[in-house]
Design a protein around this motif. Structure first.
Motif, PDB file in Angstrom:
ATOM      1  N   ILE A   1      58.486  79.523  53.861  1.00  0.00           N
ATOM      2  CA  ILE A   1      58.479  78.797  55.052  1.00  0.00           C
ATOM      3  C   ILE A   1      58.616  77.425  55.664  1.00  0.00           C
ATOM      4  CG2 ILE A   1      56.031  77.841  56.944  1.00  0.00           C
ATOM      5  CD1 ILE A   1      53.790  79.578  55.285  1.00  0.00           C
ATOM      6  N   SER A   2      58.782  76.636  54.701  1.00  0.00           N
ATOM      7  CA  SER A   2      59.751  75.358  55.643  1.00  0.00           C
ATOM      8  C   SER A   2      61.549  76.001  55.603  1.00  0.00           C
ATOM      9  CB  SER A   2      59.931  74.255  54.336  1.00  0.00           C
ATOM     10  OG  SER A   2      58.446  73.918  54.064  1.00  0.00           O
ATOM     11  N   LEU A   3      62.048  76.704  54.819  1.00  0.00           N
ATOM     12  CA  LEU A   3      62.872  77.139  55.332  1.00  0.00           C
ATOM     13  C   LEU A   3      63.405  77.724  56.616  1.00  0.00           C
ATOM     14  CD1 LEU A   3      64.777  78.181  51.483  1.00  0.00           C
ATOM     15  CD2 LEU A   3      64.711  75.586  52.484  1.00  0.00           C
ATOM     16  N   ILE A   4      62.373  78.568  56.852  1.00  0.00           N
ATOM     17  CA  ILE A   4      62.045  79.909  57.477  1.00  0.00           C
ATOM     18  C   ILE A   4      62.099  78.667  58.998  1.00  0.00           C
ATOM     19  CG2 ILE A   4      61.112  81.414  58.921  1.00  0.00           C
ATOM     20  CD1 ILE A   4      60.685  82.113  56.521  1.00  0.00           C
ATOM     21  N   SER A   5      61.365  78.159  59.480  1.00  0.00           N
ATOM     22  CA  SER A   5      61.095  76.666  60.064  1.00  0.00           C
ATOM     23  C   SER A   5      62.545  75.643  60.734  1.00  0.00           C
ATOM     24  CB  SER A   5      59.657  76.011  59.959  1.00  0.00           C
ATOM     25  OG  SER A   5      59.553  74.949  60.966  1.00  0.00           O
ATOM     26  N   GLN A   6      62.770  75.162  59.420  1.00  0.00           N
ATOM     27  CA  GLN A   6      63.568  74.584  58.985  1.00  0.00           C
ATOM     28  C   GLN A   6      63.439  72.862  60.177  1.00  0.00           C
ATOM     29  OE1 GLN A   6      67.639  76.993  59.211  1.00  0.00           O
ATOM     30  NE2 GLN A   6      67.709  75.077  58.491  1.00  0.00           N
ATOM     31  N   THR A   7      62.314  72.709  60.413  1.00  0.00           N
ATOM     32  CA  THR A   7      61.562  71.269  61.395  1.00  0.00           C
ATOM     33  C   THR A   7      61.708  70.412  60.505  1.00  0.00           C
ATOM     34  OG1 THR A   7      58.751  72.451  61.435  1.00  0.00           O
ATOM     35  CG2 THR A   7      60.435  73.024  63.276  1.00  0.00           C
ATOM     36  N   VAL A   8      61.734  69.124  60.476  1.00  0.00           N
ATOM     37  CA  VAL A   8      60.992  67.561  59.552  1.00  0.00           C
ATOM     38  C   VAL A   8      59.578  67.751  58.683  1.00  0.00           C
ATOM     39  CG1 VAL A   8      60.725  65.521  59.636  1.00  0.00           C
ATOM     40  CG2 VAL A   8      62.923  66.594  60.429  1.00  0.00           C
ATOM     41  N   TYR A   9      58.418  68.194  59.842  1.00  0.00           N
ATOM     42  CA  TYR A   9      57.316  68.705  59.625  1.00  0.00           C
ATOM     43  C   TYR A   9      56.645  69.599  58.786  1.00  0.00           C
ATOM     44  CZ  TYR A   9      52.587  70.134  59.907  1.00  0.00           C
ATOM     45  OH  TYR A   9      50.568  69.932  59.226  1.00  0.00           O
ATOM     46  N   SER A  10      57.828  71.266  58.487  1.00  0.00           N
ATOM     47  CA  SER A  10      57.636  72.188  57.456  1.00  0.00           C
ATOM     48  C   SER A  10      57.453  71.491  56.617  1.00  0.00           C
ATOM     49  CB  SER A  10      58.023  73.178  57.777  1.00  0.00           C
ATOM     50  OG  SER A  10      59.462  72.829  57.843  1.00  0.00           O
ATOM     51  N   PHE A  11      58.662  70.542  56.472  1.00  0.00           N
ATOM     52  CA  PHE A  11      59.430  70.493  54.728  1.00  0.00           C
ATOM     53  C   PHE A  11      58.322  69.164  54.461  1.00  0.00           C
ATOM     54  CE2 PHE A  11      63.475  71.968  56.268  1.00  0.00           C
ATOM     55  CZ  PHE A  11      64.088  72.922  55.026  1.00  0.00           C
ATOM     56  N   ALA A  12      57.659  68.221  55.551  1.00  0.00           N
ATOM     57  CA  ALA A  12      57.411  67.000  54.865  1.00  0.00           C
ATOM     58  C   ALA A  12      55.809  67.695  54.735  1.00  0.00           C
ATOM     59  CB  ALA A  12      56.924  66.290  56.292  1.00  0.00           C
ATOM     60  N   PHE A  13      55.206  68.586  55.045  1.00  0.00           N
ATOM     61  CA  PHE A  13      54.051  69.280  54.445  1.00  0.00           C
ATOM     62  C   PHE A  13      53.984  69.923  53.276  1.00  0.00           C
ATOM     63  CE2 PHE A  13      50.316  72.286  54.957  1.00  0.00           C
ATOM     64  CZ  PHE A  13      49.103  70.891  54.931  1.00  0.00           C
ATOM     65  N   THR A  14      55.161  70.983  53.055  1.00  0.00           N
ATOM     66  CA  THR A  14      55.593  71.686  51.939  1.00  0.00           C
ATOM     67  C   THR A  14      55.376  70.482  51.169  1.00  0.00           C
ATOM     68  OG1 THR A  14      57.045  73.316  53.029  1.00  0.00           O
ATOM     69  CG2 THR A  14      57.153  72.278  50.862  1.00  0.00           C
ATOM     70  N   ILE A  15      56.021  69.205  51.150  1.00  0.00           N
ATOM     71  CA  ILE A  15      56.264  67.975  49.645  1.00  0.00           C
ATOM     72  C   ILE A  15      54.516  67.668  49.910  1.00  0.00           C
ATOM     73  CG2 ILE A  15      57.082  66.054  49.758  1.00  0.00           C
ATOM     74  CD1 ILE A  15      59.502  66.094  50.740  1.00  0.00           C
ATOM     75  N   ALA A  16      54.219  67.285  50.504  1.00  0.00           N
ATOM     76  CA  ALA A  16      52.609  67.046  50.257  1.00  0.00           C
ATOM     77  C   ALA A  16      52.111  67.970  49.609  1.00  0.00           C
ATOM     78  CB  ALA A  16      52.709  66.552  51.486  1.00  0.00           C
ATOM     79  N   THR A  17      52.302  69.640  49.878  1.00  0.00           N
ATOM     80  CA  THR A  17      51.614  70.281  49.293  1.00  0.00           C
ATOM     81  C   THR A  17      52.220  70.440  47.726  1.00  0.00           C
ATOM     82  OG1 THR A  17      50.865  71.708  51.604  1.00  0.00           O
ATOM     83  CG2 THR A  17      50.693  72.641  49.514  1.00  0.00           C
ATOM     84  N   THR A  18      53.283  70.252  47.852  1.00  0.00           N
ATOM     85  CA  THR A  18      53.729  70.348  46.248  1.00  0.00           C
ATOM     86  C   THR A  18      53.077  68.981  45.349  1.00  0.00           C
ATOM     87  OG1 THR A  18      55.362  71.282  47.014  1.00  0.00           O
ATOM     88  CG2 THR A  18      55.828  70.318  44.950  1.00  0.00           C
ATOM     89  N   ILE A  19      52.640  67.971  45.848  1.00  0.00           N
ATOM     90  CA  ILE A  19      51.932  67.034  45.188  1.00  0.00           C
ATOM     91  C   ILE A  19      50.917  67.025  45.021  1.00  0.00           C
ATOM     92  CG2 ILE A  19      51.325  64.597  45.335  1.00  0.00           C
ATOM     93  CD1 ILE A  19      53.949  63.812  47.600  1.00  0.00           C
TER      94      ILE A  19
END
Length: 269
Positions: A219-237
């Motif tokens: 989903i982050s790669l589809i979006s390519q926004t800073v927010y989507s990548f930040a939330f994915t990192i947080a979800t991974t944690i």
């Protein structure tokens, strides 16, 4: 020189104080929940709470089935409503694919609750509300951030199609391991826990979390926004913390649990 390199992969963050505050609070909250799992402070659902909490009877609670539906239905409705709020031709292919991926992600979870998963425990109302709000805010913020990114310089490297591939792999892998878990529950009593086997369960305690991370990365790669990548990192944690707690629980409960089985990433963690 760092920012031009970052722009190769993401849109510039929109100049919106409100969106910045929402992004920081939501991502920080999810990441902190993962660290709390490692410290032994768990969200009040699943085996960690249903089995080991002596005070659960004193707390407002609902059945796990009801709680899980409340987790996912609002986020699904947010995604579905975006097709009404933004016409299909508004925002281009990336925007359409992002909304579709988010809606499908939560529709799958709703259908799994209705048709696949088997529940016997309870969920605390406060955890139910906080998780449901987190998913809904994530969905709404992801869609709105993508919407207001129109007109900003496009990322130099287009990751839409790799994102679609990761999203499909994550959805399929997550579903497959949820099936394994559901079939395991059908062969034992409601209150008895058994270590899952099959698929990547032979290598990690939570392969369904691993594929959920792949799903969110897609989903982050589809979006390519800073927010989507930040939330994915947080979800991974968060999922790293949750899987670590699961492995620790298995080691404490089952004397024969294989110690070479990792928590989330095969052979690594």
């Amino acid at each position: 020189m760092l920012w031009p390199a970052i722009l190769s992969f993401v849109y510039p963050p929109p100049a919106s104080v409100l969106m910045t505050v929402v992004a920081v609070i939501s991502t920080a909250g999810v990441a902190n929940a993962g660290l709390s799992e490692i410290r032994g402070s768990h969200l009040k659902y699943s085996k960690f709470w249903n089995v080991s909490s002596p005070c659960k009877m004193e707390m407002a609670r609902v059945s796990s089935w009801t709680g899980m539906l409340v987790l996912y239905v609002p986020a699904f409705l947010v995604g579905a409503a975006s097709f009404w709020a933004f016409p299909s031709g508004d925002g281009g292919l990336r925007f359409l694919l992002l909304r579709s991926a988010l809606t499908l992600h939560f529709l799958k979870r709703v259908l799994e609750v209705l048709l696949i998963h088997k529940f016997s425990g309870f969920m605390a109302v406060d955890s139910m509300c906080s998780i449901s709000l987190s998913y809904s805010v994530f969905t709404a913020t992801s869609i709105y951030t993508q919407h207001i990114s129109r007109g900003l310089p496009d990322p130099i490297i287009d990751l839409t199609y790799p994102g679609l591939a990761l999203f499909a792999i994550g959805m399929a892998g997550n579903f497959y391991h949820h099936l394994i878990l559901s079939r395991l529950r059908s062969h034992r009593s409601e209150k008895e826990y058994t270590v899952p086997r099959g698929g990547l369960f032979d290598y990690v305690t939570c392969p369904h979390y691993l594929f959920e991370i792949i799903d969110f990365m897609g989903i982050s790669l589809i979006s390519q926004t800073v927010y989507s990548f930040a939330f994915t990192i947080a979800t991974t944690i968060y999922l790293m913390g949750r899987s670590y707690a699961t492995r620790r629980w298995y080691l404490a409960k089952f004397d024969d649990f294989p110690r070479d089985v990792k928590a989330l990433f095969p052979f690594v963690y």
